[in-house]
Design an enzyme around this catalytic site. Structure first.
Site, PDB file in Angstrom:
ATOM      1  N   ALA A  63       0.859  -1.196  -0.065  1.00  0.00           N
ATOM      2  CA  ALA A  63      -0.110   0.007   0.087  1.00  0.00           C
ATOM      3  C   ALA A  63       1.070   1.278   0.072  1.00  0.00           C
ATOM      4  O   ALA A  63       2.109   1.119   0.409  1.00  0.00           O
ATOM      5  CB  ALA A  63      -1.059  -0.007   1.153  1.00  0.00           C
ATOM      6  N   GLU A 105      -0.656  -9.415  -1.440  1.00  0.00           N
ATOM      7  CA  GLU A 105      -2.163  -9.862  -1.257  1.00  0.00           C
ATOM      8  C   GLU A 105      -2.698 -10.078  -2.793  1.00  0.00           C
ATOM      9  O   GLU A 105      -3.461 -10.842  -3.127  1.00  0.00           O
ATOM     10  CB  GLU A 105      -2.739  -9.001  -0.391  1.00  0.00           C
ATOM     11  CG  GLU A 105      -2.103  -8.856   0.911  1.00  0.00           C
ATOM     12  CD  GLU A 105      -2.787  -7.784   1.767  1.00  0.00           C
ATOM     13  OE1 GLU A 105      -2.801  -6.773   1.705  1.00  0.00           O
ATOM     14  OE2 GLU A 105      -3.519  -8.114   2.536  1.00  0.00           O
TER      15      GLU A 105
HETATM   16  N1  COA Z   1       4.525   3.477   0.228  1.00  0.00           N
HETATM   17  C1  COA Z   1       4.996   4.740  -0.028  1.00  0.00           C
HETATM   18  N2  COA Z   1       6.104   5.090  -0.125  1.00  0.00           N
HETATM   19  C2  COA Z   1       7.004   4.094  -0.420  1.00  0.00           C
HETATM   20  C3  COA Z   1       6.605   2.661   0.021  1.00  0.00           C
HETATM   21  C4  COA Z   1       5.464   2.594   0.236  1.00  0.00           C
HETATM   22  N3  COA Z   1       4.875   1.231   0.317  1.00  0.00           N
HETATM   23  N4  COA Z   1       7.720   1.883   0.063  1.00  0.00           N
HETATM   24  C5  COA Z   1       8.862   2.572  -0.164  1.00  0.00           C
HETATM   25  N5  COA Z   1       8.290   3.979  -0.321  1.00  0.00           N
HETATM   26  C6  COA Z   1       9.203   5.060  -0.841  1.00  0.00           C
HETATM   27  C7  COA Z   1      10.271   5.580   0.435  1.00  0.00           C
HETATM   28  O1  COA Z   1       9.645   6.496   1.154  1.00  0.00           O
HETATM   29  C8  COA Z   1      11.407   6.106  -0.327  1.00  0.00           C
HETATM   30  O2  COA Z   1      10.815   7.513  -0.721  1.00  0.00           O
HETATM   31  P1  COA Z   1      11.934   8.677  -0.706  1.00  0.00           P
HETATM   32  O3  COA Z   1      13.023   8.378  -1.910  1.00  0.00           O
HETATM   33  O4  COA Z   1      11.188   9.729  -1.014  1.00  0.00           O
HETATM   34  O5  COA Z   1      12.565   8.812   0.634  1.00  0.00           O
HETATM   35  C9  COA Z   1      11.422   5.391  -1.830  1.00  0.00           C
HETATM   36  O6  COA Z   1      10.172   4.830  -1.695  1.00  0.00           O
HETATM   37  C10 COA Z   1      12.280   4.327  -1.993  1.00  0.00           C
HETATM   38  O7  COA Z   1      12.308   3.456  -0.529  1.00  0.00           O
HETATM   39  P2  COA Z   1      13.586   3.088   0.273  1.00  0.00           P
HETATM   40  O8  COA Z   1      13.040   2.230   1.471  1.00  0.00           O
HETATM   41  O9  COA Z   1      14.474   3.936   0.277  1.00  0.00           O
HETATM   42  O10 COA Z   1      14.227   1.860  -1.000  1.00  0.00           O
HETATM   43  P3  COA Z   1      14.776   0.641  -0.513  1.00  0.00           P
HETATM   44  O11 COA Z   1      15.236   0.132  -1.882  1.00  0.00           O
HETATM   45  O12 COA Z   1      16.018   0.628   0.443  1.00  0.00           O
HETATM   46  O13 COA Z   1      13.627  -0.389  -0.164  1.00  0.00           O
HETATM   47  C11 COA Z   1      11.296  -1.406  -0.254  1.00  0.00           C
HETATM   48  C12 COA Z   1      12.541  -0.685  -0.821  1.00  0.00           C
HETATM   49  C13 COA Z   1      10.180  -1.462  -1.004  1.00  0.00           C
HETATM   50  C14 COA Z   1      12.084  -2.671   0.458  1.00  0.00           C
HETATM   51  C15 COA Z   1      11.165  -0.490   1.317  1.00  0.00           C
HETATM   52  O14 COA Z   1      10.902   0.878   0.923  1.00  0.00           O
HETATM   53  C16 COA Z   1       9.993  -1.070   1.985  1.00  0.00           C
HETATM   54  O15 COA Z   1      10.083  -1.855   2.685  1.00  0.00           O
HETATM   55  N6  COA Z   1       8.769  -0.391   1.917  1.00  0.00           N
HETATM   56  C17 COA Z   1       7.586  -0.793   2.684  1.00  0.00           C
HETATM   57  C18 COA Z   1       7.098  -1.989   2.375  1.00  0.00           C
HETATM   58  C19 COA Z   1       5.689  -2.019   3.054  1.00  0.00           C
HETATM   59  O16 COA Z   1       5.703  -1.889   4.301  1.00  0.00           O
HETATM   60  N7  COA Z   1       4.612  -2.379   2.390  1.00  0.00           N
HETATM   61  C20 COA Z   1       3.376  -2.617   3.299  1.00  0.00           C
HETATM   62  C21 COA Z   1       2.713  -1.195   3.336  1.00  0.00           C
HETATM   63  S1  COA Z   1       1.297  -1.765   4.459  1.00  0.00           S
END
Ligand code: COA
Length: 687
Positions: A63, A105
């Protein structure tokens, strides 16, 4: 079609492709685009199968976390999933990157799943104080069984595509560069062979209900302590219980109710705040996007004590070469045996292979010759906290290290500008403040000295990532950010035990708040004699008195507490006697101190100090302070860190209470101007 989602027809297969950087989060426009594409594919009689795929670095990573703050927005992910379940066409999800949360999901609602070999999947919602809210807790146990589902959902960990294939979550794994083509071919083959639609919602959870409930119960019992303060893992278990005991539709409703309850709660708000705080920390205003750092490959560490050895371990674990230097062979040997002992125990417990441990140790050289650091890219001093000794060391290092080498201090309090000033390279001097145990604790305060160059800071930030630390750029002030905020807490804790509380009462209140250890237990652990000198001791504090009678903390099995062989602490009568006598000698009339007073007097002055740090520019953002404290000091993450927590308490309340304490106990409680300003409506720091 929306700009974010396209639909292309390949023979009988419709390829729905989302391109919404950076991580294809399932925000409202993406969901709307998916819904429209699904409807179009459904309406097209030539289409017999659908492939769901994403452009960029990953399939949907969940999400949109920003959107969660405003509550569900239409169309919801459930609307998309209902449409997916309702379609008559076969659906194949083609996964790459990190398929997380709502992304998984969505994939679990497709009929078949194919994944790139280097990819991972997971349901990390629990890390944001949530549970999956679109059927994840119901479909995952149906696909992979209860044991795998409870592990993934309550830990939030990611699983490799190959492991996910073994677990039954993914059907096929292919090389990354063949993913889309393989997905289309497979979809065509499925159509050609008249393969059936396969909905997990039609299945029940594999295994007997009794066994599944026992599995769930066993995990919950194992985790009683770590989960005791966390709402999400407990809610996840209730949703999984529903998956085992209720029909699919009822289970989904149970999950949704749990999800919505968590979404409204303070824990998820706090953990989502920390998610963005962690990403913000990486973007210091002192390092412009165009700043170019240098890679630090060869590292020198001066001082092989607890900190020096821990720093060495962090660097060796990241594959860097380390030269460890001590004055005396004996001290060097002690450091080396700490490092060896660490690897031996990792090997003995199966956490590291003997080969990997040996490889790491070959990157370490130890010497008593400072001159061997001449070619290092970075030299960190980790000697004892004495300014004169540090200044002398910086002079020597400046004279012998190569001109472009960076010199850093691991001091916890001292002025690093003064160290830079004795060198000919102040732009290449900074603080790298590690936290004990340095190879475990993720926090690294990167201390910005007055003349440090942007390139040096950029190199430090990149290096912190390389050694898997959370680098936070902070200003040069006594104690920097973390220890400067710790000081008022310790001051109040010390005063409270003279006024009437006992050390274990103070500890109990702060531990009940969620800190891993109260201030007195922490002092016992660190060693009561840090900074204590037997030659000059003057019985001037309770702590000095305890040291004078040999109660140096855990290492002597006696401090504020007595310790048994398993390091279990019990309140000490001797320490109590020392406290009571000291308190009487200094004219205190002991009184009952309430838990509220203990909590407020220990924590509100910290918030006041945090506000000062922000006003002085030592901390860049309130959320940086939250990262320092949750990462380095074990401040409970479910409160979001001290500044986020303070915002939930209310700035005005904190100012008001500090004023009461200032009137009663003195000026050190006086709220600073910044805090007073925030207490006025419409001028808050945006924590
Ligand atoms: N929603 C909104 N923004 C998100 C996001 C999400 N689910 N996941 C990542 N982002 C954004 C980050 O805030 C970051 O933004 P920025 O560049 O403006 O700071 C950008 O995407 C890159 O994320 P980052 O974490 O720096 O990159 P990464 O390659 O190290 O990791 C992920 C990528 C996807 C593994 C990690 O961002 C993550 O774990 N995201 C959350 C996933 C999650 O919890 N999903 C369930 C949501 S309910």
């Amino acid at each position: 079609m929306s700009d974010l989602t396209t639909l292309d027809i390949h023979g009988s297969v419709a390829v729905i492709r989302t391109d919404s950087p950076p991580v294809n989060a399932l925000a409202a426009p993406v969901r709307a685009g998916l819904l429209r594409a699904l409807q179009r594919a459904e309406a097209d009689p030539a289409v017999q199968a659908i492939v769901l795929t994403c452009a960029g670095r990953t399939f949907h990573a969940g999400a949109d976390i920003h959107e969660l703050a405003s509550g569900p927005v239409s169309p919801t992910l459930q609307d998309v999933l209902l449409s997916l379940e309702g379609t008559r066409k076969i659906v194949v999800a083609a996964l790459h990157g990190t398929t997380l949360g709502g992304g998984l999901e969505l994939a679990l609602t497709a009929d078949y799943r194919i994944a790139a070999d280097a990819s991972t999947v997971g349901l990390p919602e629990v890390l944001l104080g949530l549970i999956p809210g679109a059927g994840g807790t119901q479909r995952l146990p149906r696909a992979a069984g209860v044991a795998v589902a409870v592990d993934l959902i309550t830990s939030g960990r990611q699983m490799s595509a190959l492991d996910a294939q073994q677990a039954g979550i993914i059907d096929r794994v292919v090389p990354s560069d063949q993913l889309t083509a393989a997905a289309i071919d497979w979809a065509q083959a499925l159509v050609a062979h008249g393969a059936p639609r396969r909905r997990l919602s039609d299945d029940s959870v594999p295994g007997s209900m009794t066994d599944n409930l026992a599995t769930l119960d066993a995990v919950a019992r194992q985790q009683v302590k770590p989960w005791s303060r966390l709402d999400a893992p407990q809610a996840a278990c209730r949703a999984l219980h529903a998956a085992i005991t209720q029909p699919f539709a009822e289970g989904v409703a149970t999950e949704r109710a749990e999800f919505l309850g968590l979404l409204k709660g303070s824990q998820s708000r706090a953990l989502r705040h920390l998610f963005f705080a962690e990403r913000a920390v990486a973007k210091s205003r002192w390092i412009s996007a165009s700043a170019v750092g240098r890679e630090w490959r060869t590292l020198g560490i001066v001082g092989a004590g607890t900190m020096g050895s821990g720093i060495a371990l962090s660097c060796l674990n990241a594959g860097l070469s380390v030269h460890l230097v001590e004055n005396h062979a004996q001290a060097l040997e002690r450091g080396l045996s700490t490092i060896r002992g660490h690897y031996e125990s990792r090997v003995a417990t199966g956490k590291l292979s003997a080969e990997a441990a040996a490889a790491r140790l070959t990157c370490l050289t130890t010497t008593t010759d400072l001159a061997s650091l001449a070619d290092c890219d970075l030299v960190i001093e980790a000697i004892y906290e004495n300014m004169e000794a540090k200044l002398e060391l910086f002079r020597q290092l400046d004279a012998l290290c190569k001109p472009d080498a960076i010199l850093a201090s691991n001091t916890s309090y001292l002025n690093i500008d003064a160290m830079a000033a004795v060198t000919t390279r102040p732009s290449q001097v900074l603080g790298l403040h590690f936290f004990s145990p340095a190879h475990v604790n993720r926090l690294l305060e990167i201390i910005r000295t007055e003349h440090v160059s942007e390139s040096t800071l950029a190199s430090a930030m990149a290096w912190s990532k390389r050694i898997k630390k959370l680098g936070v750029v902070v200003g040069n002030a006594h104690g920097f950010v973390g220890n400067r905020m710790l000081a008022p807490r310790q001051r109040e804790a010390d005063k409270l035990i003279l006024e009437g509380a006992l050390p274990w009462e103070v500890d109990r209140v702060l531990e009940a708040f969620g800190l891993p250890m109260g201030p007195f237990r922490m002092r016992d652990l660190a060693g009561m004699d840090i900074g204590w000198n037997p030659a000059t001791t003057a019985s001037a504090t309770v702590r000095e008195r305890l040291c004078e009678i040999g109660r140096l903390g855990q290492k002597t099995k006696a401090g504020y507490y007595d310790y048994d062989d398993q390091r279990r602490a019990t309140p000490s009568n001797v320490a109590q006697e020392v406290v009571l006598r000291f308190s009487a000698e200094h004219g205190y009339v002991r009184r009952a101190v309430s838990e509220t007073e203990i909590l407020e007097r220990c924590l509100y002055p910290m918030i006041n100090e945090g506000a000062r740090l922000l006003a002085e520019g030592i901390a860049e953002r309130a959320s940086d302070i939250d990262m320092v404290w949750t990462t380095g000091y074990g401040w409970p993450t479910w409160t979001g860190g001290p500044m986020h927590w303070a915002e939930t308490v209310g700035w005005a309340t904190i100012v008001e209470r500090l004023e009461v304490y200032a009137a009663l106990y003195g000026a050190e409680f006086t709220p600073c101007d910044a805090l007073r300003q925030w207490a006025a409506p419409a001028s808050q720091p945006g924590v």
